[in-house]
Design a protein around this motif. Structure first.
Motif, PDB file in Angstrom:
ATOM      1  N   MET A 327      16.815 -11.031   0.717  1.00  0.00           N
ATOM      2  CA  MET A 327      17.730 -10.204   1.502  1.00  0.00           C
ATOM      3  C   MET A 327      17.153  -8.802   1.659  1.00  0.00           C
ATOM      4  SD  MET A 327      20.151 -12.238   2.269  1.00  0.00           S
ATOM      5  CE  MET A 327      21.576 -11.344   2.812  1.00  0.00           C
ATOM      6  N   GLN A 328      15.810  -8.714   1.666  1.00  0.00           N
ATOM      7  CA  GLN A 328      15.193  -7.394   1.672  1.00  0.00           C
ATOM      8  C   GLN A 328      14.913  -6.893   3.078  1.00  0.00           C
ATOM      9  OE1 GLN A 328      11.870  -7.703  -0.928  1.00  0.00           O
ATOM     10  NE2 GLN A 328      13.136  -7.191  -2.703  1.00  0.00           N
ATOM     11  N   TYR A 329      14.819  -5.592   3.161  1.00  0.00           N
ATOM     12  CA  TYR A 329      14.539  -4.924   4.428  1.00  0.00           C
ATOM     13  C   TYR A 329      13.179  -4.255   4.303  1.00  0.00           C
ATOM     14  CZ  TYR A 329      14.897  -1.162   7.904  1.00  0.00           C
ATOM     15  OH  TYR A 329      14.667  -0.299   8.934  1.00  0.00           O
ATOM     16  N   PHE A 330      12.385  -4.397   5.353  1.00  0.00           N
ATOM     17  CA  PHE A 330      11.087  -3.732   5.330  1.00  0.00           C
ATOM     18  C   PHE A 330      11.220  -2.399   6.057  1.00  0.00           C
ATOM     19  CE2 PHE A 330       6.935  -2.765   7.224  1.00  0.00           C
ATOM     20  CZ  PHE A 330       6.228  -2.566   6.042  1.00  0.00           C
ATOM     21  N   ASP A 331      11.077  -1.312   5.298  1.00  0.00           N
ATOM     22  CA  ASP A 331      11.289   0.024   5.853  1.00  0.00           C
ATOM     23  C   ASP A 331       9.940   0.616   6.262  1.00  0.00           C
ATOM     24  OD1 ASP A 331      11.990   2.646   6.409  1.00  0.00           O
ATOM     25  OD2 ASP A 331      13.499   2.725   4.823  1.00  0.00           O
ATOM     26  N   ASN A 332       9.629   0.461   7.529  1.00  0.00           N
ATOM     27  CA  ASN A 332       8.341   0.912   8.037  1.00  0.00           C
ATOM     28  C   ASN A 332       8.202   2.436   7.932  1.00  0.00           C
ATOM     29  OD1 ASN A 332       5.880   0.266   9.060  1.00  0.00           O
ATOM     30  ND2 ASN A 332       6.499   0.625  11.197  1.00  0.00           N
ATOM     31  N   ASP A 333       9.338   3.127   8.141  1.00  0.00           N
ATOM     32  CA  ASP A 333       9.310   4.595   8.080  1.00  0.00           C
ATOM     33  C   ASP A 333       8.854   5.061   6.702  1.00  0.00           C
ATOM     34  OD1 ASP A 333      10.200   4.552  10.586  1.00  0.00           O
ATOM     35  OD2 ASP A 333      12.265   5.147  10.127  1.00  0.00           O
ATOM     36  N   GLN A 336       5.227   4.790   6.421  1.00  0.00           N
ATOM     37  CA  GLN A 336       4.546   5.852   7.158  1.00  0.00           C
ATOM     38  C   GLN A 336       4.633   7.192   6.446  1.00  0.00           C
ATOM     39  OE1 GLN A 336       6.163   5.560  11.076  1.00  0.00           O
ATOM     40  NE2 GLN A 336       4.856   3.809  11.576  1.00  0.00           N
ATOM     41  N   GLU A 337       5.723   7.368   5.691  1.00  0.00           N
ATOM     42  CA  GLU A 337       5.869   8.614   4.931  1.00  0.00           C
ATOM     43  C   GLU A 337       4.953   8.608   3.712  1.00  0.00           C
ATOM     44  OE1 GLU A 337      10.048   9.146   3.945  1.00  0.00           O
ATOM     45  OE2 GLU A 337      10.568   8.803   6.035  1.00  0.00           O
ATOM     46  N   GLY A 338       4.157   7.535   3.555  1.00  0.00           N
ATOM     47  CA  GLY A 338       3.190   7.471   2.464  1.00  0.00           C
ATOM     48  C   GLY A 338       3.791   7.053   1.136  1.00  0.00           C
ATOM     49  N   LYS A 339       5.070   6.572   1.182  1.00  0.00           N
ATOM     50  CA  LYS A 339       5.684   6.121  -0.067  1.00  0.00           C
ATOM     51  C   LYS A 339       5.046   4.790  -0.451  1.00  0.00           C
ATOM     52  CE  LYS A 339       8.898   9.384  -0.169  1.00  0.00           C
ATOM     53  NZ  LYS A 339       9.890   9.478   0.883  1.00  0.00           N
ATOM     54  N   PRO A 340       5.008   4.461  -1.723  1.00  0.00           N
ATOM     55  CA  PRO A 340       4.257   3.299  -2.170  1.00  0.00           C
ATOM     56  C   PRO A 340       4.874   1.949  -1.794  1.00  0.00           C
ATOM     57  CG  PRO A 340       5.370   4.370  -4.012  1.00  0.00           C
ATOM     58  CD  PRO A 340       5.560   5.244  -2.825  1.00  0.00           C
ATOM     59  N   TYR A 341       6.133   1.904  -1.463  1.00  0.00           N
ATOM     60  CA  TYR A 341       6.726   0.598  -1.163  1.00  0.00           C
ATOM     61  C   TYR A 341       7.579   0.689   0.100  1.00  0.00           C
ATOM     62  CZ  TYR A 341      10.592   2.936  -3.428  1.00  0.00           C
ATOM     63  OH  TYR A 341      11.539   3.859  -3.764  1.00  0.00           O
TER      64      TYR A 341
END
Ligand code: ATP
Length: 492
Positions: A327-333, A336-341
């Motif tokens: 039930m996960q969401y892939f947060d592209n933003d 792009q913000e350089g966060k690790p996941y």
């Protein structure tokens, strides 16, 4: 409830039945407890309230979309959500009257009684003790409070009580033959789970980006221990719920946002601000990390109309666990913000309002027995000061008399306007009586056709609240009424 409020509430209920807003269900069979039917005007008012909510939630917000999920759902959903094991109220029976009560309701009534008697301190102590017992799910502590405060059964007047027990509120029924063997299904006790299990369907097919919301209006069913206060607590009712999916860690900002936004929405209907208050939950539901009720002051006191809950990732995580589907969401933003996941289970802020309670609030707020007496004569009227956009009938066309071609002219006007507005036509009784009838159902405008109308194509418009009349050209009616009943007046 004071005598005046008690009487007022009885009058509102009587009015709702007399004018076709709400009828007891199955009335010719002596009714069915806590189930009601909406009559000809009730259905209109209810639809208008739904439209107001839907427009403000879905149409006014680019990042909120609608859904209409089924009432029947896979029974495992209710196991995952915690409803099978935990959706229960504490109940207690009086052995003499054989009546069943919610233990917390009996205590709440006692608190209200202390308050009305000016025993503020006693009321506060009892409130705190009840909150503590509910938080700890301590049923014997609830029973002790009922005994200590000598709470009697309102019917038998005795204190001959059973122990307090938990009572599951879900209705169940059988469905066909299910592959796994068990064929027991539940009538949904809330609409929210239909949103959660469709979260990825909507997100993917609608290419939704977090934060976004899913809104839905639909029936819910709860086998309430005790039915009270007309359509306030029903066994079949309607909810308008919106689940707003956010990044973990941002939920408190959104919680605050929705708390403020929802209160503004209520006030736009024209309800005085002092009739509302927030009530923070002391006992949080198993899924929540913050929760608040919007309460309205009904004639029987402040009661919950809407709940705003920060539901964490509880529901989606549970469905992931029970269904075995991600039930996960892939947060592209985030990537792009350089966060690790970039993958996570979103957190959820829920706004949940009961349509029937909103209906009752609207009716109580609009209802007025107005004294119009002057030095010369006694007069009064009952009027519903409904917001024009919510009024069941927008305008009624009234020929002054039944002859001289006035009914024909009135019909022509009606035929032009009925495509845009819900209209009525009325030629029976004196014009004064007809105005009163329209006041009683909250029609904002009465259009009267008189002899001058035949000469210069003008009519009078009578305004419900001020009872003032103005003469206007027939061709301008559509614009004048359209302007006054526009949703824009509520939404902007
Ligand atoms: P209550 O404490 O009054 O039982 P709740 O906290 O269980 O209500 P929620 O589960 O938060 O209610 O449901 C959201 C909304 O649904 C409520 O704010 C209320 O307006 C409405 N609602 C809940 N139960 C009923 C009912 N039995 N009849 C009518 N409306 C209801």
């Amino acid at each position: 409830m004071s005598k005046n409020n008690d009487e007022l509430f009885k009058n509102v209920i009587g009015h709702a039945k007399e004018y076709g807003f709400v009828f007891p269900s199955s009335e010719i069979y002596d009714g069915l407890s806590a189930v009601y039917d909406y009559g000809q005007l009730g259905a209109e008012l209810k639809n208008n309230l739904k439209t107001y909510w839907w427009k403000s939630m879905v149409q006014m917000n680019e990042n909120i979309v609608g859904l209409d999920s089924a009432i029947f759902m896979h029974p495992k959903i209710w196991k995952a959500s915690g409803h099978v094991d935990g959706f229960a109220d504490p109940m207690i029976d009086n052995k003499d009257s054989k009546k069943r009560y919610r233990a917390d309701n009996l205590i709440e009534d006692k608190i209200a009684k202390y308050e009305s008697e000016g025993k503020k301190e006693k009321a506060e102590i009892l409130q705190q003790a009840m909150d503590a017992a509910l938080t700890a799910d301590d049923l014997s502590a609830l029973k002790n409070l009922i005994e200590e405060h000598q709470i009697v059964c309102p019917v038998s007047g005795t204190r001959n009580w059973t122990d307090v027990r938990q009572f599951n509120l879900m209705f169940s029924t059988q469905m066909g033959a299910m592959a796994e063997g068990s064929d027991e299904v539940y009538l949904r006790p809330e609409t929210a789970q239909g949103i959660f299990v469709n979260f990825l369907n909507v997100q993917k097919s609608g290419r939704m980006k977090i934060p976004f919301g899913i809104a839905q209006i639909g029936k819910a069913f709860r086998n309430e221990v005790i039915a009270r206060q007309f359509i306030m607590r029903m066994r079949e009712f309607e909810q308008m719920e919106m689940q707003f999916f956010v990044r973990p860690g941002t939920e408190m900002e959104w919680y605050k946002h929705w708390k403020e936004t929802r209160l503004k929405w209520h006030l736009a209907i024209g309800t005085p601000e002092n009739k509302y208050r927030f009530h923070d939950h002391v006992k949080l539901a198993h899924y929540a990390n913050a929760a608040v009720d919007i309460e309205f002051e009904f004639p029987f006191g402040f009661k919950e109309v809407e709940g705003i809950h920060s539901r964490t990732d509880f529901d989606l995580s549970q469905h992931q666990k029970f269904s075995g589907k991600k039930m996960q969401y892939f947060d592209n933003d985030l990537n792009q913000e350089g966060k690790p996941y970039g993958n996570y289970i979103p957190y959820v802020i829920e706004t949940s309002i009961g349509l029937d309670r909103l209906f009752l609030l609207t009716l109580c707020n609009a209802y007025e027995e107005e004294d119009l007496s002057s030095d010369e004569r006694q007069d009064s009227r009952t009027v519903l000061h409904l917001h024009p956009a919510l009024a069941p009938v927008k305008a009624t066309v009234l020929p002054l008399t039944k002859k001289d071609g006035l009914p024909e002219k009135a019909r022509q006007i009606m035929d032009k306007l009925k495509y845009d507005f819900n209209m009525q036509y009325d030629e029976k009784d004196s014009i004064g009586k007809r105005y009163r009838r329209q006041d009683a159902i909250g029609t904002p405008f009465c259009i009267t056709v008189d002899h001058q109308s035949l000469e210069d194509d003008t009519v009078t418009i009578r305004h419900r609240d001020s009872m003032k009349q103005e003469r206007v050209l027939t061709k301008d009616l559509k614009n004048i009424i359209g302007e006054l009943v526009s949703w824009k007046n509520l939404l902007s």
